[in-house]
Design an enzyme around this catalytic site. Structure first.
Site, PDB file in Angstrom:
ATOM      1  N   ASP A 288       0.850  -1.191   0.000  1.00 38.45           N
ATOM      2  CA  ASP A 288       0.000   0.000   0.000  1.00 38.45           C
ATOM      3  C   ASP A 288       0.888   1.244   0.000  1.00 38.45           C
ATOM      4  O   ASP A 288       1.572   1.543   0.982  1.00 38.45           O
ATOM      5  CB  ASP A 288      -0.893  -0.031   1.241  1.00 38.45           C
TER       6      ASP A 288
ATOM      7  N   ASP B  60      25.796  21.268 -55.887  1.00 40.59           N
ATOM      8  CA  ASP B  60      24.792  22.306 -56.144  1.00 40.59           C
ATOM      9  C   ASP B  60      25.271  23.283 -57.215  1.00 40.59           C
ATOM     10  O   ASP B  60      26.452  23.615 -57.300  1.00 40.59           O
ATOM     11  CB  ASP B  60      24.522  23.042 -54.828  1.00 40.59           C
TER      12      ASP B  60
ATOM     13  N   ARG C  65      17.284  29.693 -45.903  1.00 43.32           N
ATOM     14  CA  ARG C  65      18.185  29.620 -47.064  1.00 43.32           C
ATOM     15  C   ARG C  65      17.449  30.029 -48.348  1.00 43.32           C
ATOM     16  O   ARG C  65      17.655  29.451 -49.405  1.00 43.32           O
ATOM     17  CB  ARG C  65      18.782  28.211 -47.197  1.00 43.32           C
TER      18      ARG C  65
ATOM     19  N   LYS D  42      23.532  12.543 -54.476  1.00 42.91           N
ATOM     20  CA  LYS D  42      23.547  13.118 -53.127  1.00 42.91           C
ATOM     21  C   LYS D  42      22.231  13.866 -52.952  1.00 42.91           C
ATOM     22  O   LYS D  42      21.998  14.882 -53.601  1.00 42.91           O
ATOM     23  CB  LYS D  42      24.741  14.062 -52.963  1.00 42.91           C
ATOM     24  N   TRP D  43      21.373  13.356 -52.066  1.00 46.76           N
ATOM     25  CA  TRP D  43      20.010  13.886 -51.862  1.00 46.76           C
ATOM     26  C   TRP D  43      20.024  14.772 -50.626  1.00 46.76           C
ATOM     27  O   TRP D  43      20.128  14.293 -49.505  1.00 46.76           O
ATOM     28  CB  TRP D  43      19.049  12.719 -51.690  1.00 46.76           C
ATOM     29  N   ASP D  44      19.893  16.074 -50.827  1.00 46.99           N
ATOM     30  CA  ASP D  44      20.075  17.031 -49.736  1.00 46.99           C
ATOM     31  C   ASP D  44      18.733  17.588 -49.246  1.00 46.99           C
ATOM     32  O   ASP D  44      17.698  17.468 -49.915  1.00 46.99           O
ATOM     33  CB  ASP D  44      20.974  18.173 -50.206  1.00 46.99           C
ATOM     34  N   MET D  45      18.776  18.218 -48.076  1.00 44.45           N
ATOM     35  CA  MET D  45      17.613  18.924 -47.507  1.00 44.45           C
ATOM     36  C   MET D  45      18.160  20.006 -46.584  1.00 44.45           C
ATOM     37  O   MET D  45      18.692  19.707 -45.523  1.00 44.45           O
ATOM     38  CB  MET D  45      16.725  17.964 -46.716  1.00 44.45           C
ATOM     39  N   ASN D  46      18.011  21.274 -46.974  1.00 43.06           N
ATOM     40  CA  ASN D  46      18.753  22.338 -46.305  1.00 43.06           C
ATOM     41  C   ASN D  46      17.920  23.309 -45.488  1.00 43.06           C
ATOM     42  O   ASN D  46      18.333  24.449 -45.282  1.00 43.06           O
ATOM     43  CB  ASN D  46      19.576  23.107 -47.345  1.00 43.06           C
TER      44      ASN D  46
ATOM     45  N   CYS E 168      21.587  13.467 -47.267  1.00 40.79           N
ATOM     46  CA  CYS E 168      22.255  14.628 -46.688  1.00 40.79           C
ATOM     47  C   CYS E 168      21.181  15.590 -46.215  1.00 40.79           C
ATOM     48  O   CYS E 168      20.102  15.670 -46.807  1.00 40.79           O
ATOM     49  CB  CYS E 168      23.148  15.285 -47.742  1.00 40.79           C
TER      50      CYS E 168
ATOM     51  N   ASP F 102      28.521  18.832 -42.735  1.00 45.94           N
ATOM     52  CA  ASP F 102      29.064  19.858 -43.628  1.00 45.94           C
ATOM     53  C   ASP F 102      30.418  20.363 -43.142  1.00 45.94           C
ATOM     54  O   ASP F 102      31.106  21.084 -43.864  1.00 45.94           O
ATOM     55  CB  ASP F 102      28.092  21.038 -43.739  1.00 45.94           C
TER      56      ASP F 102
END
Length: 729
Positions: free
Chosen positions: A53, A367, A443, A476-480, A526, A548
């Protein structure tokens, strides 16, 4: 069978190679956790649950004041029915109630491992590799079914967990929180290890003692993020690289997540991980189901190193997929830090002509190659080659590169759109946005709304066109940028809490379709470097650009933390110029090479500006890495130091699976006058093998190299690296 059920004790015993995970059904309806231990041949109940208890711990069964969910170690706890600790799930029924009774109903044991609907996960190639326990819970009032899934791997010290909700009622149910797992540890002093940082400073190792209350890491950025990685480990007080108990948890997911550890009033520890409940509300219609992401759970009784090697083996063999899973990765040169946006076809070909004689195998155009992309303020979404820079298009450039004996790769950022682009002018509603609110830019770009079918089809169509237009071998597949104004005009107001997760599901659909359509292309993910370095992305793309930040000293910290759960073959690592563009630091080319050789090796600089001596050294580095590449990418990693930040020195090694090949790297980061002698003790060797030091000829027994160690040359210079290779005779 690695899963057994004892009717006598109402206990499920889940056995991995070296661990036992015990679940008990209490009072016929509560699913309790009895512990995760070093391997037990049999469970006979030496530890049983005690009930007393406890003041201010109410009782779901009023006739028994000793029983409360507030003190019961549970497998998947809820809230509002006497447990005041953090819940693994929160739901809301149509009447507004958030109280649920997910009680045990039945179980089934399945040979093999079922796949997850629309989500990445570890996989099997035959049903003998794993067994799966499904525990079915049911709320008889709200008619919500919940399936707890546990897959026990027969070749790894791994259990994977996920949860599935099914609406068996005739009304809508709102899922407000759906963690992928929860686990209660008994009262014991533990430490928490996490991988945290920032852009260009990802996945630094932080360890802290647990204290009463909540300790957590999370991402609210729409991705797994640079700031926190979806990994944590619980460590016994004595744990280090080679000793102590370690429990590792990694979420196979690329979006918002929450990983938390709560120490309650009785020093019990509750660990859970899953989709971040912030801004999450999934409407589950009658007959529909919701699948949570998978969590990979690894047990080690021999410290962090043993845990890491288990993650590495599993991810190399049963997370990464496709042609390149078992293939050595090419040595590349990327033009980004060599040219940024300032290039044309002649400049790129001149770089390639310098690279080919050095033995470099892949030329990557980063790029700036597409229509009017003069800087980072324009053109994302308009995936057509810039005729001013590339008058012959990608095809002509790629063929010129191929003539030099190198393969060709490109950079893309398909999830984004620039405000200054033809795509945005044509479809301004295709980005994530909230009506009547301004649109935040990052960006100079916005995030495309991947919840919309037409947006996904546009991305797949345009990227397919690009990849079909030339002999492209690498992407190279990026996302910024991260997600803001997370809303979609394609869904009703009641579904806006689903958009963050639907974005990730949309991304996974795109990745599955594109990578399946181009099986011969090596894809690297990336996100401003390592902002989406997670198991979910590795399922589709078998390597990730680690950061980076290409500075060798910074990379030592970043790569060391990354290897806690992720294998070397998944880490992109490049040699760049000095002064370094991120830190301004100047270190020798030999050190930059030694650090980059700890992952997928490459270069990112303007070869036309180097001296002949530098080119000769690069040629030697490339030749050397080709010799050691299988060892680095498929061998066992041993971190040879227990040094903490800031490092004075660091050392790591790779040992082949047959224990016959060994590569050791030592780096001295800081020197002192009249410095000490330094010894490196190797790990993972065969004690009774004789190992010859290549280039020297000296022979040592494995036990001597591990117990006594190797005396390093004296004196050593600051930022000096030394590489040793051994081969068993």
């Amino acid at each position: 069978m690695s899963i057994t059920y004892s009717p006598e004790h109402n206990v499920f015993h889940l056995k991995t190679i070296h661990s036992s995970y015990i679940i008990q059904i209490v009072r016929g309806k509560y699913v309790a956790h009895l512990g995760w231990y070093s391997i037990l041949q049999e469970w006979n109940g030496s530890y049983s649950l005690q009930f007393i208890d406890r003041s201010f711990s109410p009782n779901p069964e009023p006739d028994d004041r000793t029983f409360s969910l507030d003190t019961l170690p549970q497998e998947y706890p809820g809230y509002g029915r006497t447990d005041f600790r953090s819940p693994a799930y929160t739901i809301q029924y149509q009447d507004g109630s958030r109280v649920a009774d997910l009680w045990y109903k039945e179980y089934r044991i399945i040979k093999g491992k079922p796949g997850l609907d629309k989500l990445p996960g570890t996989y099997i190639e035959n049903n003998q590799e794993a067994d799966t326990l499904e525990i079915i819970l049911f709320d008889p009032v709200g008619r919500l079914r919940c399936i707890l899934s546990y897959t026990v791997w027969n070749e790894f010290d791994v259990i994977t967990r996920n949860v599935r909700f099914i609406n068996d009622s005739e009304n809508c149910i709102s899922l407000l929180q759906t963690m992928s797992f929860s686990l209660d540890f008994p009262n014991k002093k533990y430490k928490l290890l996490q991988l945290s940082g920032a852009h260009c400073r990802e996945r630094h190792i932080y360890t802290r003692s647990l204290v009463p209350g909540m300790q957590s890491i999370e991402s609210r950025r729409g991705t797994s993020s640079h700031q926190q990685n979806p990994f944590i480990a619980i460590l016994s007080p004595d744990a280090d690289e080679d000793h102590g108990e370690v429990f590792g948890f990694n979420l196979v997911y690329s979006g918002n997540f929450l990983a938390q550890v709560e120490v309650d009033q009785f020093e019990m520890i509750r660990v859970m991980m899953g989709i971040n409940p912030l801004n999450f509300n999934w409407v589950l219609n009658p007959g529909e189901q919701f699948q949570t992401p998978e969590v990979v759970m690894v047990y080690s009784r021999n410290g962090l190193g043993d845990m890491s090697r288990t993650f590495h083996d599993l991810y190399r063999k049963r997370l990464c997929r496709g042609k390149y899973r078992d293939t050595v990765r090419p040595i590349l040169i990327n033009n980004w830090e060599g040219t940024y946006f300032d290039f044309n076809e002649d400049k790129l070909v001149s770089l390639a002509k310098e690279a080919a004689p050095l033995g470099i195998e892949l030329f990557v155009l980063d790029d700036g190659w597409f229509d009017n992309r003069k800087d980072d303020k324009r053109s994302l979404g308009d995936w057509f080659p810039d005729k001013h820079k590339l008058p012959g298009g990608l095809k002509t450039l790629a063929e010129e590169i191929n003539k030099l004996g190198m393969k060709f790769g490109i950079w893309v950022e398909p999830e984004m759109v620039s405000v200054e682009s033809r795509l945005y002018k044509t479809h301004p509603d295709w980005c994530l946005h909230v009506p009547n609110r301004s649109r935040s830019e990052g960006r100079n770009q916005l995030v495309l709304d991947l919840t919309r079918r037409e947006v996904r089809e546009y991305i797949i169509e345009t990227i397919t066109m690009v990849l079909s237009s030339a002999p492209i071998s690498y992407v190279k597949w990026d996302m910024n940028r991260h997600l803001t104004e997370i809303g979609s005009s394609a869904f009703s107001s009641s579904q806006q809490g689903e958009i963050s997760h639907r974005y990730v599901l949309g991304l996974y659909e795109i990745l599955e379709r594109i990578t399946s359509s181009f099986p011969d292309i090596l894809f690297e993910s990336c996100s401003g470097g390592g902002g989406r370095f997670d198991p979910g992305m590795l399922y589709y793309m078998p390597q990730t650009w680690t950061s980076d930040n290409t500075d060798a000293i910074s990379r030592i910290y970043i790569q060391k933390g990354t290897t806690i759960p992720y294998p070397a073959i998944t880490m992109g690592a490049h040699v760049s110029t000095v002064p370094n563009h991120q830190t301004g630091r100047v270190v020798p080319l030999s050190l930059r090479g030694a650090v980059a050789m700890a992952g997928n090796f490459g270069y990112e600089l303007d070869l036309t500006r180097l001296t002949e001596a530098d080119k000769t050294e690069i040629k030697e580095q490339v030749s050397f890495y080709k010799e050691i590449r299988p060892l680095v990418q498929f061998g066992d990693l041993y971190r040879l130091d227990n040094e903490e930040f800031p490092l004075v020195y660091t050392s790591w090694s790779y040992v082949s699976k047959d224990k016959r090949e060994v590569l050791v790297t030592f780096v001295l980061l800081r020197t002192e006058a009249n410095d000490v002698f330094r010894i490196v003790r190797l790990k993972g060797l065969q004690s009774n093998y004789k190992y010859r030091l290549l280039g020297d000829g000296k022979v040592f027994w494995g036990e001597e190299l591990m117990q006594v160690g190797l005396l390093l040359p004296y004196p050593l210079q600051e930022n000096q690296s030394i590489i040793f290779r051994f081969r068993a005779e």
